[in-house]
Design a protein around this motif. Structure first.
Motif, PDB file in Angstrom:
ATOM      1  N   GLY A 138       0.821  -1.209   0.000  1.00 27.57           N
ATOM      2  CA  GLY A 138       0.000   0.000   0.000  1.00 27.57           C
ATOM      3  C   GLY A 138       0.849   1.251   0.000  1.00 27.57           C
ATOM      4  N   ARG A 139       1.873   1.256   0.826  1.00 27.68           N
ATOM      5  CA  ARG A 139       2.760   2.425   0.893  1.00 27.68           C
ATOM      6  C   ARG A 139       3.587   2.555  -0.387  1.00 27.68           C
ATOM      7  NH1 ARG A 139       4.110   3.339   7.240  1.00 27.68           N
ATOM      8  NH2 ARG A 139       2.067   2.682   7.984  1.00 27.68           N
ATOM      9  N   MET A 140       4.041   1.411  -0.908  1.00 31.86           N
ATOM     10  CA  MET A 140       4.828   1.446  -2.140  1.00 31.86           C
ATOM     11  C   MET A 140       4.003   1.884  -3.345  1.00 31.86           C
ATOM     12  SD  MET A 140       7.486  -1.720  -2.267  1.00 31.86           S
ATOM     13  CE  MET A 140       8.099  -1.121  -3.845  1.00 31.86           C
ATOM     14  N   ALA A 146       3.817   7.902  -7.766  1.00 29.97           N
ATOM     15  CA  ALA A 146       4.365   9.254  -7.842  1.00 29.97           C
ATOM     16  C   ALA A 146       5.511   9.298  -8.852  1.00 29.97           C
ATOM     17  CB  ALA A 146       4.844   9.692  -6.463  1.00 29.97           C
ATOM     18  N   LYS A 147       6.333   8.235  -8.859  1.00 32.33           N
ATOM     19  CA  LYS A 147       7.465   8.191  -9.783  1.00 32.33           C
ATOM     20  C   LYS A 147       6.990   8.124 -11.227  1.00 32.33           C
ATOM     21  CE  LYS A 147      10.029   4.388 -10.020  1.00 32.33           C
ATOM     22  NZ  LYS A 147      10.995   3.367  -9.572  1.00 32.33           N
ATOM     23  N   TYR A 148       6.004   7.263 -11.485  1.00 36.66           N
ATOM     24  CA  TYR A 148       5.567   7.073 -12.868  1.00 36.66           C
ATOM     25  C   TYR A 148       4.645   8.180 -13.369  1.00 36.66           C
ATOM     26  CZ  TYR A 148       8.141   2.805 -13.112  1.00 36.66           C
ATOM     27  OH  TYR A 148       9.189   1.924 -13.132  1.00 36.66           O
ATOM     28  N   LEU A 149       4.272   9.113 -12.522  1.00 39.52           N
ATOM     29  CA  LEU A 149       3.589  10.323 -12.984  1.00 39.52           C
ATOM     30  C   LEU A 149       4.567  11.294 -13.641  1.00 39.52           C
ATOM     31  CD1 LEU A 149       0.991  11.114 -10.155  1.00 39.52           C
ATOM     32  CD2 LEU A 149       0.483  10.712 -12.568  1.00 39.52           C
ATOM     33  N   GLU A 150       5.874  11.024 -13.496  1.00 43.54           N
ATOM     34  CA  GLU A 150       6.868  11.892 -14.117  1.00 43.54           C
ATOM     35  C   GLU A 150       6.836  11.735 -15.642  1.00 43.54           C
ATOM     36  OE1 GLU A 150      10.611  10.938 -12.318  1.00 43.54           O
ATOM     37  OE2 GLU A 150       9.861  11.291 -10.277  1.00 43.54           O
ATOM     38  N   ALA A 169      -1.574  16.524  -7.135  1.00 37.87           N
ATOM     39  CA  ALA A 169      -2.209  15.459  -7.909  1.00 37.87           C
ATOM     40  C   ALA A 169      -3.428  14.925  -7.181  1.00 37.87           C
ATOM     41  CB  ALA A 169      -1.206  14.330  -8.146  1.00 37.87           C
ATOM     42  N   LYS A 170      -4.350  14.391  -7.964  1.00 37.40           N
ATOM     43  CA  LYS A 170      -5.535  13.732  -7.394  1.00 37.40           C
ATOM     44  C   LYS A 170      -5.307  12.225  -7.414  1.00 37.40           C
ATOM     45  CE  LYS A 170      -9.237  17.046  -8.190  1.00 37.40           C
ATOM     46  NZ  LYS A 170     -10.644  17.163  -8.655  1.00 37.40           N
ATOM     47  N   VAL A 171      -5.442  11.615  -6.251  1.00 30.99           N
ATOM     48  CA  VAL A 171      -5.214  10.177  -6.101  1.00 30.99           C
ATOM     49  C   VAL A 171      -6.528   9.503  -5.719  1.00 30.99           C
ATOM     50  CG1 VAL A 171      -3.951   8.390  -4.848  1.00 30.99           C
ATOM     51  CG2 VAL A 171      -2.828  10.560  -5.386  1.00 30.99           C
ATOM     52  N   MET A 172      -6.891   8.471  -6.471  1.00 35.97           N
ATOM     53  CA  MET A 172      -8.123   7.710  -6.225  1.00 35.97           C
ATOM     54  C   MET A 172      -7.732   6.301  -5.808  1.00 35.97           C
ATOM     55  SD  MET A 172     -10.968   6.985  -9.139  1.00 35.97           S
ATOM     56  CE  MET A 172     -12.087   5.600  -9.109  1.00 35.97           C
ATOM     57  N   ILE A 173      -8.267   5.840  -4.671  1.00 37.74           N
ATOM     58  CA  ILE A 173      -7.911   4.531  -4.131  1.00 37.74           C
ATOM     59  C   ILE A 173      -9.166   3.670  -4.046  1.00 37.74           C
ATOM     60  CG2 ILE A 173      -6.942   3.296  -2.154  1.00 37.74           C
ATOM     61  CD1 ILE A 173      -5.426   5.956  -1.506  1.00 37.74           C
ATOM     62  N   LYS A 185      -2.663   6.968   3.583  1.00 38.46           N
ATOM     63  CA  LYS A 185      -1.758   7.636   4.531  1.00 38.46           C
ATOM     64  C   LYS A 185      -0.561   8.247   3.809  1.00 38.46           C
ATOM     65  CE  LYS A 185      -2.487   4.752   8.678  1.00 38.46           C
ATOM     66  NZ  LYS A 185      -1.839   3.721   9.523  1.00 38.46           N
ATOM     67  N   MET A 186       0.032   7.450   2.901  1.00 43.68           N
ATOM     68  CA  MET A 186       1.218   7.917   2.182  1.00 43.68           C
ATOM     69  C   MET A 186       0.878   9.070   1.251  1.00 43.68           C
ATOM     70  SD  MET A 186       4.095   6.441   2.951  1.00 43.68           S
ATOM     71  CE  MET A 186       5.171   6.469   1.528  1.00 43.68           C
ATOM     72  N   ALA A 187      -0.197   8.906   0.482  1.00 47.70           N
ATOM     73  CA  ALA A 187      -0.579   9.946  -0.474  1.00 47.70           C
ATOM     74  C   ALA A 187      -0.938  11.242   0.245  1.00 47.70           C
ATOM     75  CB  ALA A 187      -1.753   9.458  -1.334  1.00 47.70           C
ATOM     76  N   ALA A 188      -1.649  11.110   1.351  1.00 51.43           N
ATOM     77  CA  ALA A 188      -2.025  12.298   2.118  1.00 51.43           C
ATOM     78  C   ALA A 188      -0.798  12.975   2.703  1.00 51.43           C
ATOM     79  CB  ALA A 188      -3.003  11.912   3.227  1.00 51.43           C
TER      80      ALA A 188
END
Length: 370
Positions: A138-140, A146-150, A169-173, A185-188
């Motif tokens: 989940g954390r990874m 985030a890396k592949y959004l580059e 960025a907008k993150v949908m889980i 938790k990580m994205a926030a």
């Protein structure tokens, strides 16, 4: 009992199933432990450390399988290992049978006893041997997303947390379980605008209470998913049905509604994936693109951080492995309903309903063997 720990041979899988500390726990109870040479190197454990802890080192994977009554692994056996599994040998590892019919058939043909980490289930319905790796994955998922959004990696070119004057960025889980909670938790924490979806209203209430202000909860439905995908930059699949194939919540036709460079991370890939266009990838070749959408579907994400992952996993698995070694699998599973639920295949027969239903194969109640 004679315990064998082979070196993992799945692509870029650097974890190991038993640490030197675990060897000490087995040997002081009178068990013999055989470790394949260099099995622990990827996680930072040397052959010398295993030897000092009381293990014996064997040079080949075949020798480990040949001598062991119980094989303890991290990932499911892959094709070169199929022929090494023996009749009545206990294999204790992650299997994820419902997403892999050739593996299921191979283990049926072997006659081995297959006890799967992912279906060991506590009385509160939690999955104690899946939780630590779900926490890591989940954390990874956010770290990798985030890396592949580059832009050089074909993403939208968005910094996950934004900067002053520029929106994050907008993150949908998809899914509010262990994976989804850790991803949120990580994205926030990185400053993203996060939306987490689940079918369980009680779970959403809980998440709404404990998550920071930049995490919003939303009821999961096809309509809501279709509404959200057009505006979200990173979409994480975090859905699990224990022992069964994950449902497809993101379908192929939805890709055309996403912005070019959107990143999909499917943590459910081990169980078939909750994204229809998902197919397992490796750390060596982690992504592919369909309809200008980046798919990251590595099937052993925690294998990239083996030191953390090995310690987290073995903290959870060792108490169960000791029960199996001390009592034998039949007595241990009779005494522990948690372990009993981990039994998936025994002596050529499927004893877990989710697996038999996945392939429309015969099901045998586990009680026949206990």
């Amino acid at each position: 009992m004679i315990i064998g720990v082979p070196k993992e041979i799945k692509n870029n899988e650097n974890r190991v199933a038993v640490t030197p500390s675990g060897v000490v726990e087995f040997t002081k109870r009178g068990h013999e432990v055989y470790i394949q040479t260099t099995a622990g190197d990827g996680s930072g454990f040397t052959d010398d450390q295993y030897t000092e802890a009381g293990a014996k080192i064997l040079p080949t994977i075949a020798e480990v399988y040949d001598i062991a009554e119980m094989i303890i692994k991290v990932k499911e056996p892959i094709e070169p290992e199929y022929k090494l599994c023996k009749k009545d040998q206990l294999i204790f590892t992650y299997f994820h049978f419902a997403s892999h019919e050739p593996l299921t058939k191979a283990m049926i043909d072997s006659g081995a006893v297959c006890l799967a980490y992912e279906t060991v289930e506590s009385s509160d319905r939690s999955l104690p041997l899946l939780i630590p790796m779900s926490e890591v994955a989940g954390r990874m998922s956010v770290q990798e997303g985030a890396k592949y959004l580059e832009k050089p990696l074909k993403g939208r070119g968005i910094l996950l947390g934004g900067v002053p004057g520029v929106r994050p960025a907008k993150v949908m889980i998809l899914g509010g379980g262990v994976v989804g909670t850790n991803a949120a938790k990580m994205a926030a924490g990185m400053g993203a605008d996060v939306t987490i979806l689940d079918l369980n209203l009680q779970r959403l209430r809980y998440l709404d209470d404990v998550m920071p202000a930049n995490v919003n909860t939303f009821m999961s439905s096809e309509y809501n998913i279709r509404e959200l995908i057009a505006t979200h930059d990173l979409i994480i699949g975090a859905v699990l049905i224990p022992g069964a194939k994950a449902p497809n919540l993101i379908t192929k036709d939805m890709l055309k509604d996403m912005q070019p460079g959107t990143v999909l991370v499917d943590v459910a890939v081990d169980q078939g994936g909750c994204i229809e266009t998902c197919k397992p990838t490796t750390h060596q070749d982690p992504t592919y693109i369909i309809e200008d959408v980046v798919h990251y579907c590595v099937a052993n994400m925690p294998g990239a951080v083996p030191y953390t992952s090995t310690l987290a996993l073995t903290n959870a698995t060792l108490p169960y492995a000791l029960q199996l070694a001390n009592k034998g699998w039949k007595q241990a599973c009779n005494d522990s309903n948690e372990l009993k639920l981990g039994l998936n295949v025994i002596s050529g027969e499927i004893v877990y309903k989710g697996v038999s239903e996945a392939f429309d194969m015969p099901y045998t109640p586990v009680e026949k063997f206990l």
